[in-house]
Scaffold this active site. Sequence first.
Site, PDB file in Angstrom:
ATOM      1  N   GLU A 193       0.854  -1.197   0.000  1.00 54.87           N
ATOM      2  CA  GLU A 193       0.000   0.000   0.000  1.00 54.87           C
ATOM      3  C   GLU A 193       0.879   1.233   0.000  1.00 54.87           C
ATOM      4  OE1 GLU A 193      -2.606   2.734  -0.193  1.00 54.87           O
ATOM      5  OE2 GLU A 193      -3.306   0.672  -0.308  1.00 54.87           O
TER       6      GLU A 193
ATOM      7  N   THR B  21     -11.999   4.393   0.487  1.00 51.67           N
ATOM      8  CA  THR B  21     -12.584   3.255   1.205  1.00 51.67           C
ATOM      9  C   THR B  21     -12.703   3.567   2.687  1.00 51.67           C
ATOM     10  OG1 THR B  21     -11.657   1.703  -0.373  1.00 51.67           O
ATOM     11  CG2 THR B  21     -12.320   0.802   1.730  1.00 51.67           C
TER      12      THR B  21
ATOM     13  N   HIS C 285     -27.689   5.591  -0.613  1.00 51.86           N
ATOM     14  CA  HIS C 285     -28.404   6.806  -1.026  1.00 51.86           C
ATOM     15  C   HIS C 285     -29.765   6.414  -1.584  1.00 51.86           C
ATOM     16  CE1 HIS C 285     -24.923   9.262  -0.241  1.00 51.86           C
ATOM     17  NE2 HIS C 285     -24.214   8.268  -0.731  1.00 51.86           N
TER      18      HIS C 285
END
Length: 67
Positions: free
Chosen positions: A32, A42, A50
């Site tokens: 990473e 994330t 929604h």
Amino acid sequence: MNADVVVIGAAITGAAVARELSRYSLDIILVEKEADFCFGSTGANTGTIHAGYHDLPGTLKSRLCVN
């Protein structure tokens, strides 16, 4: 450093892939670029669905939101 698998990116997908591969007898490296895993979008995901209240009534999108 040697590994059977190198997973690049420790966001949700990369972490999930590394987790699944950990079930097998493999040497896995999870790479990473950020300071911590899930540091980007994330990590900011609230899990909110929604509602689609602005969709036009009768459209597929509005019907799927209700379902």
